[in-house]
Structure formats: structure tokens, C-alpha cells
Write an enzyme that holds these catalytic residues in place. Sequence first.
Site, PDB file in Angstrom:
ATOM      1  N   GLY A  50       0.781  -1.234   0.000  1.00 12.86           N
ATOM      2  CA  GLY A  50       0.000   0.000   0.000  1.00 12.86           C
ATOM      3  C   GLY A  50       0.811   1.280   0.000  1.00 12.86           C
ATOM      4  N   ASP A 106       0.397   3.408   4.079  1.00 10.95           N
ATOM      5  CA  ASP A 106      -0.723   4.084   3.426  1.00 10.95           C
ATOM      6  C   ASP A 106      -1.763   4.572   4.419  1.00 10.95           C
ATOM      7  OD1 ASP A 106      -1.492   1.490   4.102  1.00 10.95           O
ATOM      8  OD2 ASP A 106      -2.245   0.957   2.119  1.00 10.95           O
ATOM      9  N   ASP A 109      -5.314   2.227  10.452  1.00  8.71           N
ATOM     10  CA  ASP A 109      -6.697   1.804  10.673  1.00  8.71           C
ATOM     11  C   ASP A 109      -6.825   1.376  12.134  1.00  8.71           C
ATOM     12  OD1 ASP A 109      -9.322   1.009  10.167  1.00  8.71           O
ATOM     13  OD2 ASP A 109      -8.766  -0.896   9.307  1.00  8.71           O
ATOM     14  N   LYS A 137      -7.822   6.672   9.805  1.00  2.00           N
ATOM     15  CA  LYS A 137      -9.282   6.556   9.911  1.00  2.00           C
ATOM     16  C   LYS A 137      -9.741   6.951  11.296  1.00  2.00           C
ATOM     17  CE  LYS A 137     -10.448   2.946   6.753  1.00  2.00           C
ATOM     18  NZ  LYS A 137     -11.012   1.608   6.562  1.00  2.00           N
ATOM     19  N   PHE A 158     -14.321   2.345   3.731  1.00  2.67           N
ATOM     20  CA  PHE A 158     -13.285   1.577   3.042  1.00  2.67           C
ATOM     21  C   PHE A 158     -12.859   2.353   1.801  1.00  2.67           C
ATOM     22  CE2 PHE A 158     -11.206  -1.617   0.555  1.00  2.67           C
ATOM     23  CZ  PHE A 158     -10.466  -2.282   1.522  1.00  2.67           C
ATOM     24  N   VAL A 159     -11.572   2.681   1.729  1.00  4.39           N
ATOM     25  CA  VAL A 159     -11.089   3.527   0.638  1.00  4.39           C
ATOM     26  C   VAL A 159     -10.086   2.789  -0.231  1.00  4.39           C
ATOM     27  CG1 VAL A 159     -11.526   5.752   1.749  1.00  4.39           C
ATOM     28  CG2 VAL A 159      -9.373   4.564   2.199  1.00  4.39           C
ATOM     29  N   ASP A 165      -5.855  -0.770  -1.871  1.00  7.40           N
ATOM     30  CA  ASP A 165      -6.532  -1.733  -2.743  1.00  7.40           C
ATOM     31  C   ASP A 165      -7.806  -2.287  -2.151  1.00  7.40           C
ATOM     32  OD1 ASP A 165      -5.086  -3.288  -0.691  1.00  7.40           O
ATOM     33  OD2 ASP A 165      -5.830  -5.003  -1.825  1.00  7.40           O
ATOM     34  N   ARG A 171      -5.161   0.091  -6.957  1.00  7.28           N
ATOM     35  CA  ARG A 171      -4.037   0.804  -6.327  1.00  7.28           C
ATOM     36  C   ARG A 171      -3.540   1.959  -7.181  1.00  7.28           C
ATOM     37  NH1 ARG A 171      -2.169  -2.311  -1.968  1.00  7.28           N
ATOM     38  NH2 ARG A 171      -2.278  -4.563  -2.243  1.00  7.28           N
TER      39      ARG A 171
HETATM   40  P1  IMP Z   1      -4.268  -1.759  10.649  1.00  9.37           P
HETATM   41  O1  IMP Z   1      -3.241  -2.731  11.106  1.00  9.37           O
HETATM   42  O2  IMP Z   1      -5.651  -2.142  11.035  1.00  9.37           O
HETATM   43  O3  IMP Z   1      -3.950  -0.319  11.019  1.00  9.37           O
HETATM   44  O4  IMP Z   1      -4.342  -1.900   9.091  1.00  9.37           O
HETATM   45  C1  IMP Z   1      -3.528  -1.239   8.246  1.00  9.37           C
HETATM   46  C2  IMP Z   1      -3.573  -1.882   6.880  1.00  9.37           C
HETATM   47  O5  IMP Z   1      -4.891  -2.344   6.526  1.00  9.37           O
HETATM   48  C3  IMP Z   1      -3.225  -0.831   5.859  1.00  9.37           C
HETATM   49  O6  IMP Z   1      -1.834  -0.799   5.638  1.00  9.37           O
HETATM   50  C4  IMP Z   1      -4.014  -1.293   4.651  1.00  9.37           C
HETATM   51  O7  IMP Z   1      -3.250  -2.208   3.907  1.00  9.37           O
HETATM   52  C5  IMP Z   1      -5.223  -2.006   5.204  1.00  9.37           C
HETATM   53  N1  IMP Z   1      -6.414  -1.141   5.217  1.00  9.37           N
HETATM   54  C6  IMP Z   1      -7.027  -0.603   6.289  1.00  9.37           C
HETATM   55  N2  IMP Z   1      -8.078   0.139   5.931  1.00  9.37           N
HETATM   56  C7  IMP Z   1      -8.128   0.095   4.586  1.00  9.37           C
HETATM   57  C8  IMP Z   1      -9.011   0.709   3.593  1.00  9.37           C
HETATM   58  O8  IMP Z   1      -9.953   1.461   3.882  1.00  9.37           O
HETATM   59  N3  IMP Z   1      -8.722   0.416   2.298  1.00  9.37           N
HETATM   60  C9  IMP Z   1      -7.695  -0.391   1.924  1.00  9.37           C
HETATM   61  N4  IMP Z   1      -6.848  -0.960   2.813  1.00  9.37           N
HETATM   62  C10 IMP Z   1      -7.063  -0.719   4.124  1.00  9.37           C
HETATM   63 MG    MG Z   2      -1.039  -1.946   3.787  1.00 11.93          MG
END
Ligand code: IMP
Ligand code: MG
Length: 183
Positions: A50, A106, A109, A137, A158-159, A165, A171
Site C-alpha cells: 500500500g 498508506d 486503521d 481513519k 473503506f477507501v 486496494d 491501487r
Molecule cells: P491496521 O493494522 O488495522 O492499522 O491496518 C492497516 C492496513 O490495513 C493498511 O496498511 C491497509 O493495507 C489495510 N487497510 C485498512 N483500511 C483500509 C481501507 O480502507 N482500504 C484499503 N486498505 C485498508
Molecule cells: Mg497496507
Amino acid sequence: MPREVGSQPMNMKVLIPAEAIQRRVDELGREIAAAYPNHQPVTIVGVLTGCLVFLADLIRRLDLPLRISLIQASSYRGETTQAGELLLGAEMLPDLTGRDVLLIDDILDTGRTISKIAERLKALGSRSVRAAVLLRKRGRQEVPFEPDFCGFEIPNEFVVGYGLDYNDEYRHLPFIGIFNSTP
Ligand code: IMP
Ligand code: MG
């Protein structure tokens, strides 16, 4: 705004237009360079896949001596949005002993991915670890982690695009769009 990608019409609303991303990445480049006032060498560690578009744009705005490397992290399987176990592939990393590391991802979350990676990079002996994320987010974070640099705070949607992706697609879009899998 509906937009065609290939022959596939998509139900997608533009959340952040390409020009706004470019302006913000310009600013981030200046913010980040100012945070390394001694012009010291920085080792970028991008989180695959990402980070790629953000990383490529950002490094060309960073007036600092740079090394670029990548780490693989996968926590999302197939089309699910539930995080599974986080797998880290660190084979592509150089020796980080004593380095000032700038982690690039990227999106923040739940925070699980980036906090785990930051811990790992510290454990590998780097002198400092800072993090830059393009998106964050609102209302989703489960693990405490404060990125040093953040492009945009976004609503809990979800973006896709600009590196992000859905099932490994979209992407390459130059904007960030809100993806609706049930148009
Ligand atoms: P986290 O560990 O939950 O913070 O997730 C981070 C990873 O989840 C990011 O690096 C993305 O690859 C993926 N991700 C989280 N939200 C989204 C979204 O809205 N669109 C696409 N990928 C996402
Ligand atoms: Mg990622």
C-alpha cells in the site's frame, strides 16, 4: 463521482482528489525534512504494498540524504476487512543499526500493523523510528500509536486508490475513493 476503470464501471465516490493529495504530499515533504534539522541520513522503510504510490511521491519531495527499503506486512486476507494474524517479511531490510528510520504506510486503521512494525524496527537497533501515514481513519484505532506525520484524517469508510486496494485492485488510481462493493 462514477468512474470507469478499464471496462468495469465502479460505484466510487472521490474522497480526496489527486490534486489535493499532491498538495498535501508537498507539505509533508517539507514537514518531514524540517524534523531532521541536521540533514542526517534517513532510512525509509515502506510497508508493502500500500505504501508504494505515497512513497514514490514523498521521497521525491524530501530534501534529505535517503536510503529506501521495504517490509512486507499482511494482515488482511482476500476481500475481508477483518485483521487476521500479522505476518512480517523483513528479508528486504538492510542493517538498521544506528539508523534514523522513517516508516511509511498508506493508512492507519486499527494501528496493529504499524505499531508491530515500529516495535520490530526498534528491536533491530535503529536509533530512531518515526512514522508517516497518508491516511488515518477516525474511530477505528485499537492499539495506541501516534504517527509523527499524517496526510489526512478520513471517516470510517473503506477507501481505495493512491496505493490502497480492494482485493489487490485499484491501487493505481490517482485519487482516494470510497469503495462500495455493493453498487
Ligand atoms: P491496521 O493494522 O488495522 O492499522 O491496518 C492497516 C492496513 O490495513 C493498511 O496498511 C491497509 O493495507 C489495510 N487497510 C485498512 N483500511 C483500509 C481501507 O480502507 N482500504 C484499503 N486498505 C485498508
Ligand atoms: Mg497496507
